[in-house]
Design a protein around this motif. Structure first.
Motif, short mmCIF file in Angstrom:
data_model
loop_
_atom_site.label_atom_id
_atom_site.label_comp_id
_atom_site.label_asym_id
_atom_site.label_seq_id
_atom_site.Cartn_x
_atom_site.Cartn_y
_atom_site.Cartn_z
N ARG A 285 -0.52 3.79 64.70
CA ARG A 285 0.60 4.17 63.85
C ARG A 285 0.42 5.56 63.25
NH1 ARG A 285 0.38 3.55 58.34
NH2 ARG A 285 -1.66 3.02 57.48
N LEU A 286 -0.81 6.10 63.28
CA LEU A 286 -1.10 7.43 62.76
C LEU A 286 -1.40 8.42 63.86
CD1 LEU A 286 -3.33 6.38 59.73
CD2 LEU A 286 -0.94 7.12 59.65
N ASN A 287 -1.02 8.08 65.07
CA ASN A 287 -1.26 8.93 66.24
C ASN A 287 0.09 9.41 66.77
OD1 ASN A 287 -2.25 10.23 68.47
ND2 ASN A 287 -2.92 8.38 69.54
N ALA A 288 0.26 10.72 66.86
CA ALA A 288 1.54 11.30 67.29
C ALA A 288 1.65 11.43 68.80
CB ALA A 288 1.72 12.66 66.64
N ALA A 289 0.63 11.08 69.54
CA ALA A 289 0.63 11.29 70.98
C ALA A 289 1.85 10.65 71.65
CB ALA A 289 -0.65 10.72 71.59
N GLY A 290 2.63 11.47 72.37
CA GLY A 290 3.78 10.99 73.11
C GLY A 290 4.98 10.61 72.25
N LYS A 291 4.92 10.89 70.96
CA LYS A 291 5.99 10.45 70.06
C LYS A 291 6.88 11.62 69.63
CE LYS A 291 3.20 6.68 68.11
NZ LYS A 291 2.56 6.14 66.90
N ARG A 292 8.10 11.24 69.25
CA ARG A 292 9.02 12.19 68.62
C ARG A 292 8.73 12.16 67.13
NH1 ARG A 292 14.03 9.06 71.13
NH2 ARG A 292 12.69 7.46 70.19
N VAL A 293 8.26 13.28 66.62
CA VAL A 293 7.78 13.35 65.24
C VAL A 293 8.74 14.18 64.39
CG1 VAL A 293 5.88 14.08 63.74
CG2 VAL A 293 5.40 13.16 66.03
N VAL A 294 9.03 13.68 63.19
CA VAL A 294 9.78 14.43 62.19
C VAL A 294 8.94 14.50 60.93
CG1 VAL A 294 11.84 14.53 60.73
CG2 VAL A 294 12.04 13.82 63.12
N ILE A 295 8.82 15.70 60.37
CA ILE A 295 8.05 15.92 59.15
C ILE A 295 9.02 16.34 58.06
CG2 ILE A 295 6.21 17.25 58.06
CD1 ILE A 295 5.16 17.76 60.98
N LEU A 296 9.06 15.59 56.96
CA LEU A 296 9.90 15.95 55.83
C LEU A 296 9.06 16.75 54.83
CD1 LEU A 296 12.02 12.73 55.14
CD2 LEU A 296 12.57 14.71 56.57
N GLY A 297 9.36 18.02 54.71
CA GLY A 297 8.60 18.89 53.80
C GLY A 297 8.15 20.14 54.52
N GLY A 298 8.43 21.30 53.93
CA GLY A 298 8.12 22.55 54.59
C GLY A 298 6.96 23.32 54.00
N GLY A 299 6.20 22.69 53.09
CA GLY A 299 5.08 23.37 52.47
C GLY A 299 3.83 23.36 53.32
N ASP A 300 2.70 23.68 52.69
CA ASP A 300 1.42 23.74 53.40
C ASP A 300 1.05 22.39 54.00
OD1 ASP A 300 1.11 26.42 52.88
OD2 ASP A 300 -0.15 26.11 51.11
N THR A 301 1.29 21.32 53.25
CA THR A 301 0.93 19.99 53.76
C THR A 301 1.74 19.66 55.00
OG1 THR A 301 0.35 19.24 51.53
CG2 THR A 301 0.74 17.55 53.19
N GLY A 302 3.05 19.96 54.95
CA GLY A 302 3.89 19.72 56.12
C GLY A 302 3.45 20.54 57.31
N SER A 303 3.05 21.79 57.05
CA SER A 303 2.57 22.65 58.13
C SER A 303 1.28 22.11 58.73
CB SER A 303 2.35 24.06 57.59
OG SER A 303 1.87 24.92 58.60
N ASP A 304 0.39 21.58 57.89
CA ASP A 304 -0.85 20.98 58.38
C ASP A 304 -0.55 19.77 59.26
OD1 ASP A 304 -2.24 22.89 56.98
OD2 ASP A 304 -2.78 21.56 55.32
N CYS A 305 0.45 18.99 58.87
CA CYS A 305 0.85 17.84 59.68
C CYS A 305 1.41 18.30 61.03
CB CYS A 305 1.89 17.01 58.95
SG CYS A 305 1.28 16.14 57.48
N LEU A 306 2.16 19.39 61.02
CA LEU A 306 2.72 19.94 62.25
C LEU A 306 1.61 20.33 63.22
CD1 LEU A 306 4.91 21.18 64.06
CD2 LEU A 306 4.85 23.21 62.59
N GLY A 307 0.63 21.11 62.74
CA GLY A 307 -0.46 21.52 63.60
C GLY A 307 -1.26 20.34 64.13
N THR A 308 -1.40 19.31 63.30
CA THR A 308 -2.13 18.12 63.72
C THR A 308 -1.36 17.35 64.79
OG1 THR A 308 -3.19 17.93 61.55
CG2 THR A 308 -3.13 15.93 62.91
N ALA A 309 -0.05 17.19 64.59
CA ALA A 309 0.78 16.46 65.57
C ALA A 309 0.79 17.17 66.91
CB ALA A 309 2.21 16.32 65.03
#
Length: 486
Positions: free
Chosen positions: A277-301
């Motif tokens: 459930r915490l693995n973005a592999a092969g998934k369509r991901v949406v991140i709510l939030g444009g700050g540093d934390t959201g950016s870190d999630c983007l790079g991780t996904a």
């Protein structure tokens, strides 16, 4: 400082980055060091501005023109000594700080600011490479003890200062390893954990004791901890996440950003098990939030192999240049692109989530509307929905990166009688003292979610107040920035 005409001769040069495809294949840091001659030129751009507004922009009060001058003259050891008078963790700020000092740089009025953040990193790494960074235990012990709850930036900064003053400091951390959000909240591609371990090992060699796996407020009460020590510092951060209160929030596939980042950081560190459930592999991901934390999630996904990633912000995109009501030397509210956003994914602005929809308890779509900012006469700006603007996004994994509302305070009020602010943070006075005798608080726990440089500054200033409390009103620790006698 530097070369008087350097800012006219040399342009700002950003450090090179590893190629996108290469860095997406691992979690190593993406930024590369500057060549020594380029570092000299960048330091030489520090102009003789007369009034160094960068001091005003830096919460630590770093002596920026002074260490730039030393680097330009080739006196790197001197530059390190100057930098560490005010900043005990330059290898951290040189990687993670958004550099409010650069926003306040006089050059930033009409051209690119001096490369201050990168210079901190260059100086720090040069110091470690050359062997200038050595343990410096205090020459004597005072016999007084301090307990620090939390091993993030504020807790570490305070612990280092209090230990230098001769007090015996024990840092309590509920996670398996020390470092707080430096270890578990910041991805390795921005801060490799060997950098954190290097600093922690140095602090241990100087006499700071770390007790990990200790859940203060849970397995150990705040009251019990206060009884063990002559003073207590609360530096547990602000980990209580802002929630998304819409229909469908309980669907499988919706996770909080910090849970998502911590999970991946544990895997990179070699402990913990992969959770689907915490693995973005092969998934369509949406991140709510444009700050540093959201950016870190983007790079991780992207590194996890997401099928697609969209990062959505509630507010409209900021302008590309300063607005008239956002003058220098204030922090510039302008459009920025982070290193993770350079790597891929899409960005959306002025979108408000209205509901989440799924089948058999599993998230499938996010329904949102466009919003716009309206300003009323005599009132502040407000967001209003644009009629007939609903849009639907297909999503398998929704990551909530909407910020944090305050610290986790379970047991704190009942155990110690510590008062909380209306925002739910630990209430402190100008000396960082709480309403309980001998109990202090620093960093996000009392300030609310903020920058690493503010956490470090708060930790140092709180340490000075604690030292004065333990020493009968007079502290031996240096004051902030240019006021420092050291």
């Amino acid at each position: 400082m530097g070369k008087p005409t350097g800012f006219m001769e040399w342009a700002r040069v950003h450090p090179h980055k590893r190629e996108k495809q290469e860095r997406l294949g691992d979690y190593r840091e993406f930024a590369l060091p500057l060549a020594p001659e380029e570092a000299k030129r960048q330091a030489g751009r520090c102009m003789d501005c007369g009034v160094p507004f960068c001091h005003q922009g830096c919460p630590l009060g770093n002596l920026i023109p002074d260490f730039n001058e030393a680097v330009y003259r080739g006196r790197w050891r001197e530059a390190y000594d100057i930098l560490t008078r005010t900043n005990g963790f330059p290898e951290m700020t040189g990687r993670l700080c958004p550099a409010p000092c650069e926003a306040a740089c006089v050059l930033a009025i009409d051209r690119d600011a001096v490369t201050i953040e990168q210079m901190e990193k260059e100086i720090a790494e040069r110091a470690f490479t050359e062997g200038w960074v050595k343990p410096r235990p205090p020459p004597r012990r005072t016999g007084r003890t301090v307990g620090v709850v939390g091993s993030g930036p504020a807790g570490l900064a305070a612990a280092a200062q209090l230990n230098a003053a001769g007090h015996s400091v024990t840092v309590y951390e509920r996670d398996p390893k020390a470092g707080g959000l430096l270890r578990y909240g910041i991805p390795d591609f921005k801060l490799e954990k060997s950098v954190v371990d290097r600093r922690l090992a140095l602090m241990e060699a100087e006499g700071v004791v770390f007790r990990t796996g200790v859940d203060v407020g849970g397995s150990v009460s705040f009251r019990e901890l206060r009884g063990r020590h002559d003073a207590l510092l609360l530096a547990m951060g602000a980990r209580r996440a802002r929630e998304l209160e819409v229909p469908g929030r309980d669907l499988s596939g919706v996770v909080q950003a910090m849970e998502y980042l911590e999970h991946q950081n544990r895997l990179v560190d070699g402990h913990g098990e992969q959770q689907e459930r915490l693995n973005a592999a092969g998934k369509r991901v949406v991140i709510l939030g444009g700050g540093d934390t959201g950016s870190d999630c983007l790079g991780t996904a992207l590194r996890q192999g997401a099928k697609s990633v969209q990062q959505i912000e509630l507010f409209p995109a900021p302008p590309s240049v300063r607005a008239l009501d956002n003058p220098w030397p204030r922090w510039p509210v302008v459009f920025r692109t982070s290193s993770s956003q350079e790597e891929g994914g899409e960005r959306g602005f002025a979108m408000q989530t209205k509901r989440l929809v799924g089948t058999d308890g599993k998230l499938e779509t996010l329904h949102a509307v466009k919003v716009e900012v309206q300003r009323s006469v005599g009132g502040g700006p407000r967001l209003v929905e644009v009629p007939d603007s609903e849009t639907t996004l297909e999503v398998d994994l929704l990551i909530l990166a909407m910020g944090f509302t305050g610290p986790e305070t379970t047991g704190l009020v009942d155990d110690l009688g510590v008062a909380l602010s209306p925002r739910g943070t630990v209430q402190v006075d100008k000396r960082f003292a709480t309403s309980a005798d001998g109990v202090y608080s620093a960093g996000d726990a009392s300030r609310g979610a903020s920058l690493i440089v503010w956490a470090l500054s708060d930790g140092r200033e709180a340490a000075k107040s604690i030292d004065a409390y333990l020493s009968g009103g007079v502290s031996v620790l240096p004051t902030r920035g240019a006021d420092s006698p050291f």
